[in-house]
Scaffold this motif. Structure first.
Motif, PDB file in Angstrom:
ATOM      1  N   ALA A 176       0.840  -1.193   0.000  1.00  0.00           N
ATOM      2  CA  ALA A 176       0.000   0.000   0.000  1.00  0.00           C
ATOM      3  C   ALA A 176       0.880   1.251   0.000  1.00  0.00           C
ATOM      4  N   MET A 177       0.432   2.296  -0.675  1.00  0.00           N
ATOM      5  CA  MET A 177       1.219   3.508  -0.822  1.00  0.00           C
ATOM      6  C   MET A 177       1.519   4.166   0.526  1.00  0.00           C
ATOM      7  N   ASP A 178       2.806   4.470   0.737  1.00  0.00           N
ATOM      8  CA  ASP A 178       3.277   5.177   1.938  1.00  0.00           C
ATOM      9  C   ASP A 178       2.882   4.472   3.228  1.00  0.00           C
ATOM     10  N   GLU A 179       2.897   3.139   3.181  1.00  0.00           N
ATOM     11  CA  GLU A 179       2.656   2.335   4.373  1.00  0.00           C
ATOM     12  C   GLU A 179       3.868   1.465   4.628  1.00  0.00           C
ATOM     13  N   GLY A 180       4.016   1.054   5.876  1.00  0.00           N
ATOM     14  CA  GLY A 180       5.091   0.162   6.243  1.00  0.00           C
ATOM     15  C   GLY A 180       5.748   0.583   7.537  1.00  0.00           C
ATOM     16  N   PRO A 181       6.500  -0.318   8.155  1.00  0.00           N
ATOM     17  CA  PRO A 181       7.133  -0.043   9.440  1.00  0.00           C
ATOM     18  C   PRO A 181       8.032   1.192   9.388  1.00  0.00           C
ATOM     19  N   ILE A 182       7.891   2.053  10.379  1.00  0.00           N
ATOM     20  CA  ILE A 182       8.654   3.300  10.436  1.00  0.00           C
ATOM     21  C   ILE A 182      10.037   3.042  11.018  1.00  0.00           C
ATOM     22  N   VAL A 183      11.052   3.607  10.359  1.00  0.00           N
ATOM     23  CA  VAL A 183      12.434   3.476  10.820  1.00  0.00           C
ATOM     24  C   VAL A 183      12.852   4.721  11.592  1.00  0.00           C
ATOM     25  N   VAL A 184      12.759   5.872  10.942  1.00  0.00           N
ATOM     26  CA  VAL A 184      13.177   7.140  11.546  1.00  0.00           C
ATOM     27  C   VAL A 184      12.194   8.224  11.120  1.00  0.00           C
ATOM     28  N   GLN A 185      11.922   9.156  12.027  1.00  0.00           N
ATOM     29  CA  GLN A 185      11.146  10.342  11.688  1.00  0.00           C
ATOM     30  C   GLN A 185      11.856  11.579  12.228  1.00  0.00           C
ATOM     31  N   ALA A 186      11.674  12.699  11.539  1.00  0.00           N
ATOM     32  CA  ALA A 186      12.162  13.985  12.042  1.00  0.00           C
ATOM     33  C   ALA A 186      11.018  14.978  12.000  1.00  0.00           C
ATOM     34  N   ALA A 187      10.799  15.680  13.097  1.00  0.00           N
ATOM     35  CA  ALA A 187       9.721  16.666  13.188  1.00  0.00           C
ATOM     36  C   ALA A 187      10.257  18.060  12.856  1.00  0.00           C
ATOM     37  N   VAL A 188       9.464  18.809  12.104  1.00  0.00           N
ATOM     38  CA  VAL A 188       9.810  20.170  11.703  1.00  0.00           C
ATOM     39  C   VAL A 188       8.660  21.075  12.117  1.00  0.00           C
ATOM     40  N   PRO A 189       8.937  22.158  12.858  1.00  0.00           N
ATOM     41  CA  PRO A 189       7.845  23.041  13.261  1.00  0.00           C
ATOM     42  C   PRO A 189       7.268  23.800  12.071  1.00  0.00           C
ATOM     43  N   VAL A 190       5.971  24.011  12.096  1.00  0.00           N
ATOM     44  CA  VAL A 190       5.325  24.877  11.115  1.00  0.00           C
ATOM     45  C   VAL A 190       5.311  26.283  11.716  1.00  0.00           C
ATOM     46  N   LEU A 191       5.987  27.219  11.058  1.00  0.00           N
ATOM     47  CA  LEU A 191       6.170  28.556  11.602  1.00  0.00           C
ATOM     48  C   LEU A 191       5.141  29.536  11.061  1.00  0.00           C
ATOM     49  N   PRO A 192       4.829  30.580  11.838  1.00  0.00           N
ATOM     50  CA  PRO A 192       3.918  31.614  11.324  1.00  0.00           C
ATOM     51  C   PRO A 192       4.473  32.195  10.021  1.00  0.00           C
ATOM     52  N   GLY A 193       3.634  32.349   9.047  1.00  0.00           N
ATOM     53  CA  GLY A 193       4.067  32.903   7.773  1.00  0.00           C
ATOM     54  C   GLY A 193       4.616  31.881   6.808  1.00  0.00           C
ATOM     55  N   ASP A 194       4.703  30.630   7.226  1.00  0.00           N
ATOM     56  CA  ASP A 194       5.183  29.595   6.315  1.00  0.00           C
ATOM     57  C   ASP A 194       4.278  29.484   5.092  1.00  0.00           C
ATOM     58  N   ASP A 195       4.914  29.258   3.937  1.00  0.00           N
ATOM     59  CA  ASP A 195       4.166  28.829   2.768  1.00  0.00           C
ATOM     60  C   ASP A 195       4.696  27.452   2.373  1.00  0.00           C
ATOM     61  N   GLU A 196       4.146  26.918   1.310  1.00  0.00           N
ATOM     62  CA  GLU A 196       4.531  25.567   0.906  1.00  0.00           C
ATOM     63  C   GLU A 196       6.026  25.469   0.628  1.00  0.00           C
ATOM     64  N   HIS A 197       6.594  26.532   0.037  1.00  0.00           N
ATOM     65  CA  HIS A 197       8.006  26.507  -0.336  1.00  0.00           C
ATOM     66  C   HIS A 197       8.918  26.525   0.889  1.00  0.00           C
ATOM     67  N   THR A 198       8.662  27.424   1.833  1.00  0.00           N
ATOM     68  CA  THR A 198       9.544  27.533   3.001  1.00  0.00           C
ATOM     69  C   THR A 198       9.452  26.282   3.874  1.00  0.00           C
ATOM     70  N   LEU A 199       8.245  25.741   3.994  1.00  0.00           N
ATOM     71  CA  LEU A 199       8.084  24.526   4.790  1.00  0.00           C
ATOM     72  C   LEU A 199       8.786  23.355   4.104  1.00  0.00           C
ATOM     73  N   ALA A 200       8.648  23.266   2.789  1.00  0.00           N
ATOM     74  CA  ALA A 200       9.295  22.181   2.042  1.00  0.00           C
ATOM     75  C   ALA A 200      10.807  22.229   2.192  1.00  0.00           C
ATOM     76  N   GLU A 201      11.395  23.407   2.202  1.00  0.00           N
ATOM     77  CA  GLU A 201      12.852  23.540   2.343  1.00  0.00           C
ATOM     78  C   GLU A 201      13.326  22.977   3.672  1.00  0.00           C
ATOM     79  N   ARG A 202      12.606  23.300   4.753  1.00  0.00           N
ATOM     80  CA  ARG A 202      13.019  22.806   6.068  1.00  0.00           C
ATOM     81  C   ARG A 202      12.824  21.301   6.179  1.00  0.00           C
TER      82      ARG A 202
END
Length: 218
Positions: free
Chosen positions: A146-172
């Motif tokens: 199934a698409m984007d399913e499977g046991p998780i190995v590692v995750q990294a969390a990124v804060p969503v900041l005020p004023g973020d748009d799709e581009h700035t969030l994608a970069e982080r």
């Protein structure tokens, strides 16, 4: 000790491929890239690999119209010819069949730009912003049919900041992807990560997690 042989599947520019190339350039890193394979002959990532002296191959899906099995069998043959032990999807924009996923079961990993299981599929950054989440991020997981399913190995969390748009969030998020993909590969190459059913168990994860959220050791 022999280094784990990686096969990296790409369709485009290969920024996560570059993160793996940079990691593998260190002789102390426990994995090496044996093959970079693309379904597009003009994928920019092929030049990245060639510049690093890494073997490349192209299996064009358009050469197998209506025959996905033949396309995947050709990819499988290239990977096995190169002695690949772990397959890393890095911007490979073709859905893989159950046959291919099962053939490489527990030896096929992917990086996805969200904190799975949230925001599977495409346009993850826009959807995260629309949902108003405070944390976004990325996930390395073992691939299942199934698409984007499977046991998780590692995750990294990124804060969503005020004023973020799709581009700035994608970069982080992309910067976080470049950190955690080499880490996930290292965990498998060191023999510290193993798949047990539908869970990845990692030995001693807390010691080197850094800013990544790694499955807890047990």
């Amino acid at each position: 000790m022999a280094r784990l042989k990686l096969g990296v599947l790409i369709s485009g520019r290969g920024s996560n491929l570059q993160a793996l190339i940079d990691a593998a350039a260190d002789p102390a890193y426990p994995a090496t890239i044996a093959l970079v394979l693309s379904n597009k002959a003009d994928a920019a990532g092929l030049q990245r690999a060639a510049s690093a002296g890494i073997p490349t191959a192209v299996v064009d899906h358009r050469a197998h119209p209506g025959d996905k099995r033949a396309f995947e069998e050709a990819m499988d043959a290239e990977l096995r010819r190169a002695g690949v032990e772990l397959v890393c999807l890095a911007g490979f924009m073709r859905l893989l069949s159950d046959w291919f996923v099962e053939r490489w079961r527990d030896r096929l990993i992917n990086i996805h730009p969200s904190l799975l299981p949230s925001f599977k599929g495409l346009d993850t950054h826009a959807r995260a912003l629309a949902a108003g989440v405070r944390l976004h991020g990325c996930t390395v997981h073992v691939v299942r049919p199934a698409m984007d399913e499977g046991p998780i190995v590692v995750q990294a969390a990124v804060p969503v900041l005020p004023g973020d748009d799709e581009h700035t969030l994608a970069e982080r998020v992309l910067a976080a992807e470049h950190r955690i993909y080499p880490l996930a590969v290292r965990l498998f190459a060191d023999g510290r990560a193993r798949v047990e059913g539908e869970r990845v168990v990692i030995d001693g994860a807390a010691a080197d997690a850094g800013s990544a959220l790694v499955n807890p050791a047990r």
